[in-house]
Design a protein around this motif. Structure first.
Motif, mmCIF file in Angstrom:
data_model
loop_
_atom_site.group_PDB
_atom_site.id
_atom_site.type_symbol
_atom_site.label_atom_id
_atom_site.label_comp_id
_atom_site.label_asym_id
_atom_site.label_seq_id
_atom_site.Cartn_x
_atom_site.Cartn_y
_atom_site.Cartn_z
ATOM 1 N N PRO A 1 31.514 -117.089 5.084
ATOM 2 C CA PRO A 1 31.575 -115.921 5.967
ATOM 3 C C PRO A 1 31.902 -114.638 5.225
ATOM 4 O O PRO A 1 31.311 -113.581 5.508
ATOM 5 C CB PRO A 1 32.673 -116.291 6.967
ATOM 6 C CG PRO A 1 32.775 -117.773 6.921
ATOM 7 C CD PRO A 1 32.451 -118.140 5.521
ATOM 8 N N TRP A 2 32.821 -114.716 4.260
ATOM 9 C CA TRP A 2 33.196 -113.513 3.523
ATOM 10 C C TRP A 2 32.102 -113.094 2.553
ATOM 11 O O TRP A 2 31.889 -111.887 2.338
ATOM 12 C CB TRP A 2 34.512 -113.751 2.786
ATOM 13 C CG TRP A 2 35.643 -114.012 3.716
ATOM 14 C CD1 TRP A 2 36.321 -115.175 3.907
ATOM 15 C CD2 TRP A 2 36.208 -113.068 4.648
ATOM 16 N NE1 TRP A 2 37.273 -115.032 4.877
ATOM 17 C CE2 TRP A 2 37.239 -113.746 5.344
ATOM 18 C CE3 TRP A 2 35.964 -111.734 4.941
ATOM 19 C CZ2 TRP A 2 38.010 -113.122 6.330
ATOM 20 C CZ3 TRP A 2 36.725 -111.109 5.919
ATOM 21 C CH2 TRP A 2 37.739 -111.795 6.594
ATOM 22 N N ALA A 3 31.397 -114.050 1.973
ATOM 23 C CA ALA A 3 30.276 -113.693 1.098
ATOM 24 C C ALA A 3 29.175 -112.991 1.879
ATOM 25 O O ALA A 3 28.568 -112.017 1.407
ATOM 26 C CB ALA A 3 29.727 -114.949 0.409
ATOM 27 N N LEU A 4 28.916 -113.466 3.095
ATOM 28 C CA LEU A 4 27.907 -112.829 3.938
ATOM 29 C C LEU A 4 28.331 -111.423 4.327
ATOM 30 O O LEU A 4 27.517 -110.495 4.343
ATOM 31 C CB LEU A 4 27.657 -113.679 5.181
ATOM 32 C CG LEU A 4 27.035 -115.057 4.946
ATOM 33 C CD1 LEU A 4 26.904 -115.812 6.257
ATOM 34 C CD2 LEU A 4 25.681 -114.928 4.262
ATOM 35 N N ARG A 5 29.616 -111.247 4.662
ATOM 36 C CA ARG A 5 30.100 -109.905 5.024
ATOM 37 C C ARG A 5 30.008 -108.966 3.825
ATOM 38 O O ARG A 5 29.671 -107.787 3.971
ATOM 39 C CB ARG A 5 31.548 -109.974 5.510
ATOM 40 C CG ARG A 5 31.806 -110.833 6.733
ATOM 41 C CD ARG A 5 31.193 -110.295 8.011
ATOM 42 N NE ARG A 5 29.795 -110.607 8.156
ATOM 43 C CZ ARG A 5 29.331 -111.811 8.499
ATOM 44 N NH1 ARG A 5 30.156 -112.805 8.709
ATOM 45 N NH2 ARG A 5 28.029 -112.004 8.643
#
Length: 343
Positions: free
Chosen positions: A179-183
């Protein structure tokens, strides 16, 4: 801060820029002048102005030197392709959501395993609604409203980021990198919209707007239909799907005019190379999330296949890009830049 600017431009203008800055800091108060001499720093507005100027120069428009224009076009094309992917996927998801909720009566009813369950969390609702903001953000960018596109793009980033932080802090979901990589990639995408500055060429509206329905027919709808009937394809997550799309795009590009006209296709080749690098980075940093999965061996094997597929397509393209960039004339020290520090 001035080192953010191209060397040739800095050699031409840095003395004037430093002199103007020092004049703006001059004061008749000896104590204030002494403090500024020891501890003074450029203001945030000054820093933002230099960063904006650096973006306009390094990612130039048609009047910029050839290398600056090539990089500018490549970043703009890569941004448009990434934004188009978001817009296509969220537009298709609207139709899929209506079907799963039984709003499209003329289609066959979905299987029980695909039935939607209402979310009892306001943050999950905000997540779903925020994702749809990528469509108006893409349209605004194509129509030339860059600042509007950036503002709307932030609306698609903030709610999911807050939701992920709240859920992981409350231990409702396991800690994960994805999720943080996508954000982070979405934040980079919003920042990349700065390449659409006032000196950049306008975006051809008709082909980029027509690309939305064409893209829906080519990617998300067939993908969902296959996933509804095949269990194997459900192992393909978003980084994996991105790898597949980038590898396919590069294959189509290499099969076209790229080998015969490297100079004319350089912006597209460079844009696809940038997307391949970003996709590989996303795929690699999200691999730790497979450690605790029951099917981790299968998932890692699929991920390795995705990485190999992208590298197989991207490495030949990268070599052609490097050769084409080397053929471009270097920027002379006395080049006439289309932008001056006062603009």
């Amino acid at each position: 801060m001035l080192r953010l600017l191209p060397a040739a431009y800095r050699q031409q203008w840095e003395d004037d820029m430093v002199a103007a800055f020092l004049d703006s800091m001059d004061t008749d108060d000896p104590e204030t002048a002494a403090y500024a001499a020891d501890y003074g720093r450029p203001s945030l507005a000054e820093v933002a102005s230099i960063v904006s100027l650096a973006v306009r120069l390094r990612l130039g428009g048609p009047d910029a030197p050839a290398r600056s224009y090539a990089w500018g076009q490549a970043v703009r094309l890569a941004t448009l392709m990434a934004m188009l992917t978001h817009a296509v996927m969220v537009t298709a998801s609207v139709a899929v959501t209506l079907w799963l909720s039984g709003k499209i009566a003329w289609l066959p009813a979905p299987a029980p395993a695909w039935t939607l369950t209402p979310s009892g969390s306001i943050w999950h609702t905000a997540w779903n609604l925020a994702g749809y903001a990528w469509l108006p953000a893409y349209i605004a960018l194509v129509l030339g409203h860059r600042r509007v596109a950036q503002a709307v793009g932030l609306l698609a980033i903030v709610p999911p980021a807050v939701t992920t932080a709240v859920e992981q802090a409350a231990s409702d979901v396991p800690l994960s990198v994805t999720p943080w990589a996508l954000r982070l990639t979405d934040v980079v995408l919003v920042l990349a919209m700065a390449a659409f500055h006032h000196g950049a060429p306008p975006v051809p509206r008709r082909p980029w707007l027509l690309a939305i329905p064409i893209g829906i027919l080519l990617v998300p709808l067939p993908l969902f239909a296959i996933q509804a009937t095949s269990q194997a394809l459900r192992l393909l997550d978003w980084p994996g799907l991105s790898c597949a799309m980038v590898a396919a795009a590069i294959a189509v590009h290499l099969a076209g005019r790229a080998p015969r006209q490297p100079a004319r296709t350089l912006p597209w080749s460079l844009a696809l190379t940038l997307l391949a690098a970003a996709t590989l980075a996303l795929r690699i940093v999200t691999l730790p999330d497979y450690i605790d999965q029951a099917q981790r061996t299968t998932l890692v094997t699929i991920a390795a296949t995705e990485v190999i597929a992208v590298l197989t397509m991207a490495l030949p393209l990268a070599r052609r890009v490097i050769r084409a960039l080397r053929r471009l004339p270097p920027i002379p020290a006395d080049a006439l830049w289309p932008t001056t520090p006062t603009e």
